[in-house]
Design an enzyme around this catalytic site. Structure first.
Site, short mmCIF file in Angstrom:
data_model
loop_
_atom_site.label_atom_id
_atom_site.label_comp_id
_atom_site.label_asym_id
_atom_site.label_seq_id
_atom_site.Cartn_x
_atom_site.Cartn_y
_atom_site.Cartn_z
N ASP A 1 28.29 0.53 -18.98
CA ASP A 1 28.14 1.97 -18.79
C ASP A 1 29.51 2.62 -18.69
O ASP A 1 30.28 2.34 -17.78
CB ASP A 1 27.35 2.22 -17.49
CG ASP A 1 27.08 3.71 -17.28
OD1 ASP A 1 26.13 4.21 -17.90
OD2 ASP A 1 27.84 4.37 -16.54
N TYR B 1 35.09 9.47 -18.02
CA TYR B 1 35.78 8.43 -17.24
C TYR B 1 37.18 8.14 -17.80
O TYR B 1 37.99 7.52 -17.13
CB TYR B 1 34.99 7.12 -17.20
CG TYR B 1 33.60 7.20 -16.60
CD1 TYR B 1 33.18 8.33 -15.88
CD2 TYR B 1 32.70 6.15 -16.73
CE1 TYR B 1 31.91 8.40 -15.34
CE2 TYR B 1 31.42 6.21 -16.18
CZ TYR B 1 31.03 7.35 -15.50
OH TYR B 1 29.77 7.41 -14.96
N HIS C 1 25.67 13.89 -19.73
CA HIS C 1 26.13 13.42 -18.41
C HIS C 1 25.52 14.22 -17.26
O HIS C 1 25.10 13.66 -16.26
CB HIS C 1 27.66 13.48 -18.36
CG HIS C 1 28.27 12.51 -17.41
ND1 HIS C 1 29.49 11.91 -17.63
CD2 HIS C 1 27.85 12.04 -16.20
CE1 HIS C 1 29.77 11.12 -16.61
NE2 HIS C 1 28.80 11.18 -15.74
N LYS D 1 28.57 8.72 -22.50
CA LYS D 1 27.96 10.00 -22.11
C LYS D 1 28.77 11.18 -22.63
O LYS D 1 30.00 11.11 -22.74
CB LYS D 1 27.87 10.11 -20.57
CG LYS D 1 27.32 8.86 -19.90
CD LYS D 1 27.08 9.05 -18.41
CE LYS D 1 26.80 7.71 -17.74
NZ LYS D 1 28.00 6.96 -17.38
N1 LIG Z 1 25.82 9.37 -14.41
C1 LIG Z 1 26.59 9.71 -13.40
O1 LIG Z 1 26.75 10.91 -13.08
C2 LIG Z 1 27.28 8.65 -12.60
C3 LIG Z 1 27.91 8.97 -11.38
C4 LIG Z 1 28.53 7.94 -10.66
C5 LIG Z 1 28.53 6.64 -11.17
N2 LIG Z 1 27.95 6.36 -12.38
C6 LIG Z 1 27.95 4.98 -12.95
O2 LIG Z 1 27.37 4.10 -12.00
C7 LIG Z 1 28.27 3.01 -11.75
C8 LIG Z 1 28.07 2.45 -10.35
O3 LIG Z 1 28.23 3.45 -9.35
P1 LIG Z 1 29.47 3.47 -8.33
O4 LIG Z 1 30.60 2.72 -8.92
O5 LIG Z 1 29.67 4.88 -7.94
O6 LIG Z 1 28.93 2.76 -7.02
P2 LIG Z 1 28.30 1.34 -6.64
O7 LIG Z 1 28.14 0.47 -7.81
O8 LIG Z 1 27.14 1.65 -5.78
O9 LIG Z 1 29.41 0.75 -5.67
C9 LIG Z 1 30.65 0.34 -6.12
C10 LIG Z 1 31.47 -0.11 -4.91
O10 LIG Z 1 30.87 -1.26 -4.32
C11 LIG Z 1 31.82 -2.33 -4.27
N3 LIG Z 1 31.07 -3.57 -4.56
C12 LIG Z 1 30.39 -3.89 -5.69
N4 LIG Z 1 29.78 -5.08 -5.55
C13 LIG Z 1 30.08 -5.54 -4.32
C14 LIG Z 1 29.75 -6.71 -3.60
N5 LIG Z 1 28.98 -7.66 -4.12
N6 LIG Z 1 30.25 -6.86 -2.33
C15 LIG Z 1 31.02 -5.90 -1.78
N7 LIG Z 1 31.38 -4.76 -2.42
C16 LIG Z 1 30.91 -4.58 -3.67
C17 LIG Z 1 32.86 -2.02 -5.31
O11 LIG Z 1 34.13 -2.50 -4.92
P3 LIG Z 1 35.04 -3.48 -5.85
O12 LIG Z 1 35.15 -2.84 -7.20
O13 LIG Z 1 36.33 -3.50 -5.10
O14 LIG Z 1 34.32 -4.79 -5.88
C18 LIG Z 1 32.88 -0.48 -5.29
O15 LIG Z 1 33.72 -0.01 -4.25
C19 LIG Z 1 29.66 3.65 -11.99
O16 LIG Z 1 30.65 2.66 -12.17
C20 LIG Z 1 29.37 4.46 -13.24
O17 LIG Z 1 29.35 3.63 -14.40
C21 LIG Z 1 27.31 7.35 -13.09
#
Ligand SMILES: NC(=O)c1ccc[n+]([C@@H]2O[C@H](COP(=O)([O-])OP(=O)(O)OC[C@H]3O[C@@H](n4cnc5c(N)ncnc54)[C@H](OP(=O)(O)O)[C@@H]3O)[C@@H](O)[C@H]2O)c1
Length: 278
Positions: free
Chosen positions: A47, A52, A110, A77
């Site tokens: 994704d 980004y 998006h 997106k």
């Molecule tokens: N469509 C939209 O508007 C939108 C908005 C926001 C996000 N997104 C997409 O959704 C994806 C995921 O969301 P997100 O990155 O905001 O949040 P998330 O996946 O809920 O959380 C990511 C955080 O959790 C940590 N993490 C991941 N696995 C872990 C584990 N097993 N143990 C401990 N910590 C862990 C990561 O740290 P480390 O990297 O240090 O491991 C990072 O700080 C984004 O990367 C993006 O592609 C889309």
């Protein structure tokens, strides 16, 4: 697609892996490295987004890895500034060039940006790109019921996916229920609540009961709600561990305990009704 991750069917007949890899906020070099590590861990759904600023790194990571194009599922997106019919066509060409690909598997609007009122025009351009074979599946992100209905009413084409903020303490059950009725697959962004739920005592208790990590419990909750989580991690051992969320089951009691965390006040991102991309 050959993968050990289960595949789900979209409303247009294409298949999507039941868990993906998020790449925000990685920059190009970080994304290139993370994507290769995620491929090695077994991820096949990636994704990214024009916004980004890492499509180029994601593309380099994917095309330099020994995996067939048909064996990966690439999502990008359309950014708000590019909404509109002609600008969507142009922006899509630019994304494809940065990704170094001849098609994407899933292209999403998006954010709806209702005040801009260009999402229907953008959608019409995406329908054209899909007919031309340059996008396999078309969808949206952060769309509310009224935005989904307008797309359907004005074009007759239902999005294959709505990618929304969704985590155990922000469950969005009504919207997820509507998606099911309309045949739209839910993708969950920030499935770990951007990390804030990893130390939650309710989640910890459930994790201990199953001998799993809190991240695995949170991802399994998304899967059991019928949605596709796209967790991001920059650490290979976490990437691998997060994939091990398919080999256990949450009980009705676990689901009940997690439901106590749910509140409409727990969003971490913008409210789609008013959100304006800067
Ligand atoms: N469509 C939209 O508007 C939108 C908005 C926001 C996000 N997104 C997409 O959704 C994806 C995921 O969301 P997100 O990155 O905001 O949040 P998330 O996946 O809920 O959380 C990511 C955080 O959790 C940590 N993490 C991941 N696995 C872990 C584990 N097993 N143990 C401990 N910590 C862990 C990561 O740290 P480390 O990297 O240090 O491991 C990072 O700080 C984004 O990367 C993006 O592609 C889309």
């Amino acid at each position: 697609m050959t993968t050990s991750i289960p595949l789900l069917k979209l409303n247009d007949g294409h298949k999507i892996p039941a868990m993906g890899f998020g790449t925000y906020p990685l920059d190009n070099p970080q994304a290139e490295k993370a994507v290769r590590e995620a491929l090695t861990a077994g991820y096949r759904l990636f994704d990214t987004a024009s916004r980004y600023g890492n499509e180029s790194g994601v593309g380099t990571g994917l095309v330099s890895f020994d995996v067939g194009r048909e064996d990966i599922f690439v999502t990008t997106k359309l950014r708000g500034a590019d909404q509109g019919y002609d600008s969507t066509l142009r922006a899509f060409d630019e994304s494809l060039a940065r990704l170094k690909m001849s098609y994407v598997d899933l292209y999403l609007i998006h954010w709806p940006l209702p005040a801009k009122d260009q999402y229907v025009e953008s959608w019409k351009a995406m329908i054209r790109l899909q007919k031309e074979g340059r996008i396999r599946s078309i969808g949206v992100s952060n769309f509310l019921p009224e935005h989904l209905q307008r797309l359907i009413d004005e074009t007759g084409v239902t999005p294959a996916v709505n990618q929304i903020e969704m985590h155990a303490d922000f469950a969005q059950s009504e919207l997820v229920g509507l998606h099911k009725k309309l045949g739209i697959l839910t993708e969950a962004w920030s499935p770990l609540g951007r990390g804030k739920l990893l130390e939650n005592p309710v989640v910890k208790r459930i994790a201990d009961r199953h001998g799993k990590s809190t991240a695995q419990v949170l991802l399994r909750w998304v899967i059991d709600c019928g949605a596709v989580p796209i967790p991001k991690s920059a650490h290979p051992e976490r990437m691998r561990a997060n994939l091990h969320s398919f080999d256990f089951q949450l009980t009705p009691d676990d689901m009940g305990d997690l439901a106590t965390l749910d509140s409409p006040h727990n969003r971490t991102g913008g409210d789609p009704a008013t959100y304006v991309e800067e």
